[in-house]
Design a protein around this motif. Structure first.
Motif, short mmCIF file in Angstrom:
data_model
loop_
_atom_site.label_atom_id
_atom_site.label_comp_id
_atom_site.label_asym_id
_atom_site.label_seq_id
_atom_site.Cartn_x
_atom_site.Cartn_y
_atom_site.Cartn_z
N TYR A 40 -21.55 26.63 -1.32
CA TYR A 40 -22.29 26.58 -0.06
C TYR A 40 -22.38 25.16 0.48
CZ TYR A 40 -26.35 26.73 3.08
OH TYR A 40 -27.20 26.60 4.14
N MET A 41 -22.08 25.01 1.77
CA MET A 41 -22.20 23.72 2.46
C MET A 41 -22.52 23.97 3.92
SD MET A 41 -18.91 21.60 0.96
CE MET A 41 -19.16 20.29 2.15
N VAL A 42 -23.16 22.99 4.53
CA VAL A 42 -23.35 22.97 5.98
C VAL A 42 -22.69 21.70 6.48
CG1 VAL A 42 -24.97 22.98 7.89
CG2 VAL A 42 -25.51 24.26 5.81
N ASN A 43 -21.58 21.84 7.19
CA ASN A 43 -20.85 20.66 7.65
C ASN A 43 -21.39 20.13 8.97
OD1 ASN A 43 -19.17 19.98 5.62
ND2 ASN A 43 -17.33 20.86 6.48
N GLN A 44 -20.66 19.20 9.56
CA GLN A 44 -21.14 18.52 10.77
C GLN A 44 -21.36 19.46 11.94
OE1 GLN A 44 -18.23 15.44 11.41
NE2 GLN A 44 -19.14 14.08 9.89
N ASP A 45 -20.67 20.60 11.96
CA ASP A 45 -20.87 21.53 13.07
C ASP A 45 -22.12 22.38 12.89
OD1 ASP A 45 -20.11 23.25 11.05
OD2 ASP A 45 -18.28 23.95 12.03
N GLY A 46 -22.83 22.21 11.77
CA GLY A 46 -24.09 22.91 11.55
C GLY A 46 -23.96 24.35 11.14
N VAL A 47 -22.76 24.82 10.85
CA VAL A 47 -22.54 26.23 10.50
C VAL A 47 -22.68 26.41 8.98
CG1 VAL A 47 -20.89 28.14 10.51
CG2 VAL A 47 -21.01 26.58 12.47
N PRO A 48 -23.60 27.24 8.51
CA PRO A 48 -23.69 27.49 7.07
C PRO A 48 -22.50 28.33 6.61
CG PRO A 48 -25.20 28.94 8.26
CD PRO A 48 -24.60 28.01 9.28
N ALA A 49 -21.85 27.90 5.56
CA ALA A 49 -20.63 28.58 5.13
C ALA A 49 -20.34 28.32 3.66
CB ALA A 49 -19.44 28.12 6.00
N LEU A 50 -19.48 29.15 3.12
CA LEU A 50 -18.94 28.94 1.78
C LEU A 50 -17.55 28.35 1.92
CD1 LEU A 50 -19.96 32.33 0.11
CD2 LEU A 50 -21.18 30.15 0.01
N TYR A 51 -17.31 27.24 1.23
CA TYR A 51 -16.02 26.55 1.29
C TYR A 51 -15.34 26.63 -0.07
CZ TYR A 51 -17.43 24.51 5.77
OH TYR A 51 -17.82 24.32 7.06
N TRP A 52 -14.02 26.71 -0.07
CA TRP A 52 -13.25 26.80 -1.31
C TRP A 52 -13.42 25.51 -2.11
CZ3 TRP A 52 -11.57 31.39 -2.84
CH2 TRP A 52 -11.53 32.39 -1.87
#
Length: 501
Positions: free
Chosen positions: A438-450
């Protein structure tokens, strides 16, 4: 600092690993440059119809161009007849804001007769991940001698490999199976780790497809490698033209002219492959001990293996309740090192990639661990050292532990690879874990990243994340596989989270 698909490792891994690591395992392999008069007895791989001059393919990830492939099969002049296969993969994409590019080329020479042996090979790797050349040739005793060449290093003679089980038919099982109308079983010597894996191709019912605006009947063959475990489905015209290859559900190779195949889209794969969440995860997911619950779709049953960290419950609508949890290993279970591997020794093994027996790795491991006997405390020391001594450089890659140690930078794959090498050198069974975080990147979208992290056996299994300096990988880590295995890549683009509880 998550992982991008790239040829050699795919955790995500890589899907591209499937392509570059086992060039013969994709059923669309070779095509000879010209027809050659056949000796008395030639393999079916030579007799099978195919285009002249080799074949180019555009490589597409989730319908975005990320690379190209070239394959060729040449019958060499002279007696006894020899066959040379050529496979080249170029991967080129944006990783964040950084351009990542890999060039992997293999040439293999076989006896041209039925069941002809693999006689020699050359593997050339360039670009992201590091440069090296592997040259192998059969010995008089039947084994395979291999020399590794790297700029700035003395040539390295590797331990002699056992006699290879790979045969000339294995270089293009799809066309052989279609020509025979029968299943083909064989083996492939992997060009990345120099291990041999089983490879099987079965003939599927023919399909009607539209090719260049024309409906044609295509032969269909499905191949699967014991290493990648990802179905590779090839579609072939009656004239032997390979027009499409599906690598799982995520990646395709599409036949194109050379000029079109080499035209890149420069896709940003970091955002392309993420799993967007309906809302942020609760802060409790980051606590240790901690847990979080998700509802997911697109998760096949084979990935629902319950562990000490993950629980699954099927729902009536086909979705799955997933519980992720994290806790430190129990004090009562912890053991002194060296620790026996509960899986027979594979998690203590040194190989061409992990290199835990390399003098530089062993020396650094000893410096880090010192006289610490408790396996978990020693593992924590390795985790902290890697986290604090490697520069976080997303997209800067190295495929070998000694290269990571030397350059001291990289993303999650480099952090995990070096950690596993150092742990094994310290007598602690360890392996890389592939999944999402789980991460929230600069675009502010909560997401799961590989992502990739580490699992160590310290009396019981425990997970650590050296990229984020977590002595216990928190409950935001969702694991799918181990050791950069491409088996998990069909989840890319299909895994969805519909609810965060």
């Amino acid at each position: 600092m998550t992982r991008t698909p790239r040829p050699m490792s795919l955790a995500l891994v890589s899907l591209c690993a499937l392509l570059a690591g086992v060039p013969a395992a994709w059923a669309g392999a070779p095509a000879p440059t010209k027809a050659v008069s056949a000796p008395t007895e030639m393999s079916d791989v030579v007799k099978a119809p195919r285009p002249q001059g080799g074949e180019f393919f555009g490589l597409y990830l989730m319908d975005k161009k990320v690379g190209w492939l070239f394959t060729d099969l040449v019958v060499m002049p002279g007696e006894p007849a020899r066959v040379k296969s050529i496979n080249q993969l170029v991967f080129k994409a944006l990783v964040g804001t950084r351009l990542s590019e890999r060039n992997h080329r293999e040439e293999r020479i076989y006896e041209a007769k039925p069941g002809g042996r693999l006689l020699s090979f050359s593997v050339v790797q360039r670009g992201d991940g590091g440069d090296q050349t592997l040259e192998g040739a059969t010995t008089p005793e039947g084994g395979m001698s291999v020399v590794r060449k790297r700029l700035g290093h003395a040539d390295e003679v590797l331990p002699v490999l056992p006699a290879t089980k790979e045969r000339v038919e294995d270089v293009d099982q799809a066309r052989v199976a279609l020509a025979r109308k029968a299943k083909v079983d064989g083996f492939v010597l992997d060009g990345m780790d120099l291990e041999t894996y089983g490879l099987t191709t079965t003939v599927e019912p023919a399909e009607q497809r539209t090719v260049n605006g024309v409906k044609v009947k295509l032969g269909k063959a499905s191949s699967i490698s014991q290493k990648e475990k990802v179905p590779v489905v090839s579609y072939v015209t009656q004239r032997g033209e390979m027009v499409l290859v599906d690598f799982g559900q995520t990646m395709q190779a599409r036949k194109e002219t050379e000029a079109v195949a080499k035209r890149m889209d420069l896709v940003e794969v970091f955002g392309l492959t993420r799993v967007v969440l309906p809302k942020p995860l609760p802060e409790s997911a980051r606590a240790v001990p901690g847990s979080v619950k998700l509802v997911v779709t697109g998760l096949p049953e084979k990935f629902r293996v319950e562990t000490y960290r993950q629980k699954f419950a099927a729902r009536p609508d086909g979705s799955v309740d997933v519980t992720l949890q994290a806790a430190a290993p129990s004090a009562a279970a912890r053991k002194p090192r060296p620790v026996a591997d509960p899986e027979g020794g594979k998690n203590l093994k040194s190989d061409l990639i992990v290199e835990s027996d390399a003098p530089a790795i062993r020396e650094q491991s000893k410096k880090i661990v010192g006289d610490e006997k408790d396996a978990y405390r020693a593992a924590q020391k390795v985790n902290t050292w890697v986290a604090t001594h490697l520069e976080k450089d997303y997209g800067a890659s190295a495929d070998r532990a000694t290269d990571v140690l030397r350059q001291k930078r990289g993303d999650c794959t480099e952090h995990s690879l070096l950690s596993v090498a150092l742990l094994r050198a310290a007598g602690i069974p360890a392996r890389r874990v592939d999944g999402v975080i789980y991460m929230v990147n600069q675009d502010g979208v909560p997401a799961l990243y590989w992502h990739e992290w580490v699992e160590a056996f310290v009396g019981e299994w425990t997970q650590l994340d050296p990229t984020f300096n977590q002595p216990v990988a928190d409950a935001t880590h969702f694991a799918f596989g181990y050791e950069g295995n491409a088996e998990i890549t069909p989840l890319i683009g299909t895994l969805k989270v519909t609810e965060v509880k």
